[in-house]
Write an enzyme that holds these catalytic residues in place. Sequence first.
Site, PDB file in Angstrom:
ATOM      1  N   ASP A   1       0.812  -1.221   0.000  1.00  0.00           N
ATOM      2  CA  ASP A   1       0.000   0.000   0.000  1.00  0.00           C
ATOM      3  C   ASP A   1       0.842   1.267   0.000  1.00  0.00           C
ATOM      4  O   ASP A   1       0.504   2.247  -0.673  1.00  0.00           O
ATOM      5  CB  ASP A   1      -0.931  -0.006   1.220  1.00  0.00           C
ATOM      6  CG  ASP A   1      -1.856   1.201   1.257  1.00  0.00           C
ATOM      7  OD1 ASP A   1      -2.347   1.607   0.182  1.00  0.00           O
ATOM      8  OD2 ASP A   1      -2.088   1.744   2.352  1.00  0.00           O
TER       9      ASP A   1
ATOM     10  N   HIS B   1       4.593   5.033  -2.779  1.00  0.00           N
ATOM     11  CA  HIS B   1       4.887   6.340  -2.179  1.00  0.00           C
ATOM     12  C   HIS B   1       6.315   6.437  -1.654  1.00  0.00           C
ATOM     13  O   HIS B   1       7.065   7.358  -1.989  1.00  0.00           O
ATOM     14  CB  HIS B   1       3.930   6.626  -1.008  1.00  0.00           C
ATOM     15  CG  HIS B   1       2.491   6.663  -1.372  1.00  0.00           C
ATOM     16  ND1 HIS B   1       2.037   6.937  -2.639  1.00  0.00           N
ATOM     17  CD2 HIS B   1       1.382   6.464  -0.618  1.00  0.00           C
ATOM     18  CE1 HIS B   1       0.709   6.906  -2.647  1.00  0.00           C
ATOM     19  NE2 HIS B   1       0.294   6.616  -1.441  1.00  0.00           N
TER      20      HIS B   1
END
EC number: 1.1.1.49
Length: 478
Positions: free
Chosen positions: A245, A250
């Site tokens: 995730d 990110h």
Amino acid sequence: MQEKPDNCTIVIFGAHSDLAARKLFPSFYELALWGHLPDEYRILGVGRAALSHKEFRSLVREKMVAVLPDLLRDEAAYARFSARLFYVGVDFAEREEYHALQKAIMSGEADSATCRNILFYLATPPVLAPIIVRNLQYVRLGEKDVSLPGWRKIIVEKPYGRNLQTARELNTVIGEVFHEERIFRIDHYLGKETVQNIMVFRFSNGIFEPLWNRHYIANVSITIAEKFGIRDRGSFYEGAGLLRDIMQNHALQLLASVAMEPPVDFSAESVRDEKAKLLRSIRPFTPEHAAQSIVLGQYDGYRSEKNVAPDSTVETFAAIKFFVDNWRWKDVPFFVKAGKNLAETVTEIVITFKCPPQNYFGPAESCSYTANQVILRIQPEETIALKFGAKRPGEAVITDPVFMKFDYKTSFDEVGATPYHRLLLDAMAGEQMNFIRQDSVEYSWAIIDSIREAVGTQPPESYSLFSWGPESVQGIYS
């Protein structure tokens, strides 16, 4: 903002999703208010439910009022936007139903640019991406189908697969239907003003770039912390976990931005070349070094969350020590920490410089207290700070850390666009700079796969709510 993009039809798969409600429809509406959308555009929502255009417009309005009620103060403006919303019900797995979608897209004037130019947005679970793309190909809506004039582009939400193998499979499927320059793998972090400013800060300031290497930098720390849990995303998190995730996209994209080499020019391909080279240079993990480099955690109470297995071993926290094996960064540790239900919500990058050869103003170990740092705060504040030592007032020579800080909100009058505003316009305009290329996706998954293999079946350690993770985290900072 760039010039207005071409007239087009925007097709949103997963029109009922939380992402569409919170980000996509509000962003498109604001872009319309600001005059940044094309003169002629349509937004076609696609979902499994059977809805009329009127029912869909009412549903979008209801969701937008719940998320951003101030958006609808100008009823006339919203009425104009709402008139551009349409809907078609499709079972994503049933290819014959895509004929109805093809008909809905091509309705209207045969030579209309809103029919010729199509932007597809997959706001759906990742497992549906290859199914949708194959079915678009079946009804001849793929970008490589030369029977249609105009352009077709596709935006794909993360995660792009579950591991290196599935990422390659997904890239192969999408690549058979769309050329790479028409594929936009979105990571909203890359649309943030402060993330985009990292390269400007590095490459336009002569006082920093000469120091940006192993000779002067002791370590780099990246933190992506959230002071809340998984909320209502239990099903998603059980299938993903924090490594997929947050870490695969990110975190590694932030690492690549801060550590990449200067590009040959500021074109999308040159910048993405350097990011890919950086990701390829990250040292793989081995079981022998896992204990000194990797800590995975799970917050207390995670197993009681909705749609979470009572014996779940999914991680909600990760702290990892990376090394980049290239000329610039050899043996400089990059500490990356991310997690849910931590002490605060903050995303920042801290570059810590080496201490002077001699410390005249205190014991040698005190250097860690006043070590020079550049602190790039991504959120919630958008700031850049420089930390250095200064003498405390008084007779004694005592050194204290002080800060010089730049704040976007107080330094500029202009209000920056949100990441989704910027990235949606970039995709319509065909600007790839802030999207992730196929090779970077695969290099990132190779890193995550090596972490998984190094850890093996070892379960994550538990940690208290609103802490900074498991107690063993400090071990990887040594």
